[in-house]
Design an enzyme around this catalytic site. Structure first.
Site, PDB file in Angstrom:
ATOM      1  N   GLU A 128       0.840  -1.214   0.000  1.00  7.25           N
ATOM      2  CA  GLU A 128       0.000   0.000   0.000  1.00  7.25           C
ATOM      3  C   GLU A 128       0.875   1.265   0.000  1.00  7.25           C
ATOM      4  O   GLU A 128       0.546   2.252  -0.666  1.00  7.25           O
ATOM      5  CB  GLU A 128      -0.909  -0.040   1.236  1.00  7.25           C
ATOM      6  CG  GLU A 128      -1.686   1.219   1.559  1.00  7.25           C
ATOM      7  CD  GLU A 128      -2.855   1.454   0.626  1.00  7.25           C
ATOM      8  OE1 GLU A 128      -2.636   1.461  -0.593  1.00  7.25           O
ATOM      9  OE2 GLU A 128      -3.972   1.652   1.130  1.00  7.25           O
ATOM     10  N   THR A 181      -4.389   9.143  -4.416  1.00  4.33           N
ATOM     11  CA  THR A 181      -4.284   9.314  -2.962  1.00  4.33           C
ATOM     12  C   THR A 181      -3.103  10.216  -2.608  1.00  4.33           C
ATOM     13  O   THR A 181      -3.213  11.090  -1.744  1.00  4.33           O
ATOM     14  CB  THR A 181      -4.113   7.941  -2.280  1.00  4.33           C
ATOM     15  OG1 THR A 181      -5.287   7.182  -2.550  1.00  4.33           O
ATOM     16  CG2 THR A 181      -3.950   8.069  -0.775  1.00  4.33           C
TER      17      THR A 181
HETATM   18  N1  HSE Z   1      -6.737   7.587   4.810  1.00  2.00           N
HETATM   19  C1  HSE Z   1      -6.330   7.687   3.447  1.00  2.00           C
HETATM   20  C2  HSE Z   1      -6.450   9.134   3.028  1.00  2.00           C
HETATM   21  C3  HSE Z   1      -7.206   6.817   2.595  1.00  2.00           C
HETATM   22  O1  HSE Z   1      -7.477   9.741   3.317  1.00  2.00           O
HETATM   23  O2  HSE Z   1      -5.533   9.658   2.418  1.00  2.00           O
HETATM   24  C4  HSE Z   1      -6.831   6.802   1.151  1.00  2.00           C
HETATM   25  O3  HSE Z   1      -7.812   6.086   0.413  1.00  2.00           O
END
Ligand code: HSE
Length: 306
Positions: A128, A181
Site C-alpha cells: 500500500e 491518494t
Molecule cells: N486515509 C487515506 C487518506 C485513505 O485519506 O488519504 C486513502 O484512500
C-alpha cells in the site's frame, strides 16, 4: 493445491473524522486475485484485468507486498499473480489495499498459512505504501480482516474492530473522475488548530459510541470531518449537492470515501439508499458526468478464498 482464488473487498477509509484511522470493508466491490505456484522461483504479475497497472513486481502493490512476505519466509517460491479489478484505481475505494491484502492472503493460503493475519497486514502495508507514499492501514486492515477497523496506534500497529454493524446499508457514489491518494494527501494541512482538533476528537468519540449503541442520529452528526473534507471536497464535482440529497433521503452518515472521488452514504433502509442514488444520478446527468453506484452491507469477513 497449486492455485488459489481470493476475493479481497474494497473499503471506505476515514469514515468522516477518522483520517488514516477508521475504515470498513464493503461487500459487493473488490479484487479477485488468482495465485498459481510456479516450478521456478519467478514472481510474475500478469497484466491486470480491468485496469492498467505495472507488471514489474517492484512497481506493483501486490508484487511489493508478496516480496515482503517472501523476505520474511526466507525462501523464494515462484508464483503467477492475476488480479482482476471490479473498480478502477484512484476511486477512493482502497484499490491498492485490496490488491496488496488479497495477494498476500492468497500466497499465504498456498503456502499452508505460515503467517498470521497480523503479519500479513504488515506485508500488505508495504505494498500500500508504494501507491500512497506513506503507511496507512485504514484500507488494508478492513480489506484483509473485514468489518469496521479502527487503528488505535501505528507505532506499534494496534487495531480494534467495531462489531455488529449488520443493519447498515452503504451506498457508494462514484463519479467518473480519478484522484490519486498521494495528491489528495498532499492537500492536507500540515498543522491543526486546537479548535479543529478538539472538534475532531469529539466526533471520533461520538462515532464509536454511536456505532456501539446504534444511535444513528448521533452517527449522522459524528460523521463530520474538519481536516480532510474541507480541502478534498473541492475536487469532487457536485459534492455539496450530493451531500444534501443524501441527508434528504434519510442518510445516517455521509462523507468522502478515503481520498475520493467516491463518496459514501450510510442508511438503515435499503429503499432509501436506492431512492438517494436515483436522485444523485439526475445531478450528474445534468453535468454529463457518468456516475456509478453500489449498495451493499459492510463486509465482515475480509479476504476469502472463493
Ligand atoms: N486515509 C487515506 C487518506 C485513505 O485519506 O488519504 C486513502 O484512500
Amino acid at each position: 493445491m497449486d492455485t488459489v482464488k481470493v476475493f479481497a473487498p474494497a473499503s471506505v477509509a476515514n469514515v468522516g473524522p477518522g483520517y488514516d484511522t477508521f475504515g470498513f470493508a464493503i461487500e459487493k466491490l473488490g479484487d479477485i486475485i488468482t495465485v498459481t505456484k510456479r516450478e521456478d522461483q519467478l514472481l510474475r504479475i500478469l497484466p491486470t484485468i480491468g485496469a492498467e497497472l505495472p507488471t514489474d513486481p517492484i512497481k506493483n502493490v501486490a508484487g511489493v507486498a508478496i516480496l515482503a512476505l517472501l523476505k520474511a519466509l526466507g525462501t523464494t517460491p515462484g508464483f503467477d499473480i492475476q488480479i482482476e479489478k471490479m473498480f478502477r484505481p484512484g476511486s477512493g475505494l482502497g484499490s491498492s489495499a485490496s490488491s496488496a491484502a488479497g495477494a498476500v492472503f492468497a500466497v499465504n493460503e498456498l503456502l499452508g498459512r505460515p503467517f498470521s493475519l497480523h503479519q500479513l497486514l504488515s506485508f500488505a502495508l508495504k505494498g500500500e505504501a508504494l501507491a500512497s507514499k506513506c503507511y496507512h492501514a485504514d484500507n488494508v486492515a478492513p480489506s484483509l480482516l473485514g468489518g469496521f477497523q479502527a487503528v488505535r496506534s501505528y507505532h506499534p500497529l494496534d487495531l480494534f474492530n467495531i462489531p455488529h454493524l449488520d443493519d447498515l446499508f452503504v451506498l457508494i457514489i462514484f463519479p467518473s473522475i480519478q484522484i490519486k491518494t498521494v495528491v489528495a494527501k498532499g492537500l492536507l494541512p500540515k498543522k491543526l488548530s486546537i479548535e479543529d482538533a478538539r472538534e475532531q476528537w469529539g466526533n471520533v468519540a461520538a462515532l464509536i459510541h454511536a456505532l456501539h449503541t446504534k444511535d444513528y442520529q448521533l452517527l449522522s452528526k459524528a460523521i463530520t470531518d474538519r481536516i480532510a473534507e474541507p480541502v478534498r471536497r473541492t475536487l469532487i464535482p457536485e459534492y455539496q449537492t450530493v451531500k444534501k440529497i443524501a441527508g434528504e433521503n434519510g442518510s445516517v452518515g455521509f462523507n468522502i470515501s478515503g481520498s475520493g472521488p467516491s463518496m459514501f452514504a450510510l442508511f438503515t433502509d435499503e429503499d432509501n439508499a436506492q431512492d438517494c442514488s436515483k436522485a444523485i444520478k439526475l445531478i450528474y446527468d445534468a453535468i454529463s458526468m457518468p456516475v456509478m453506484f453500489s449498495i451493499s452491507k459492510i463486509n465482515s469477513k475480509g479476504c476469502q478464498v472463493i
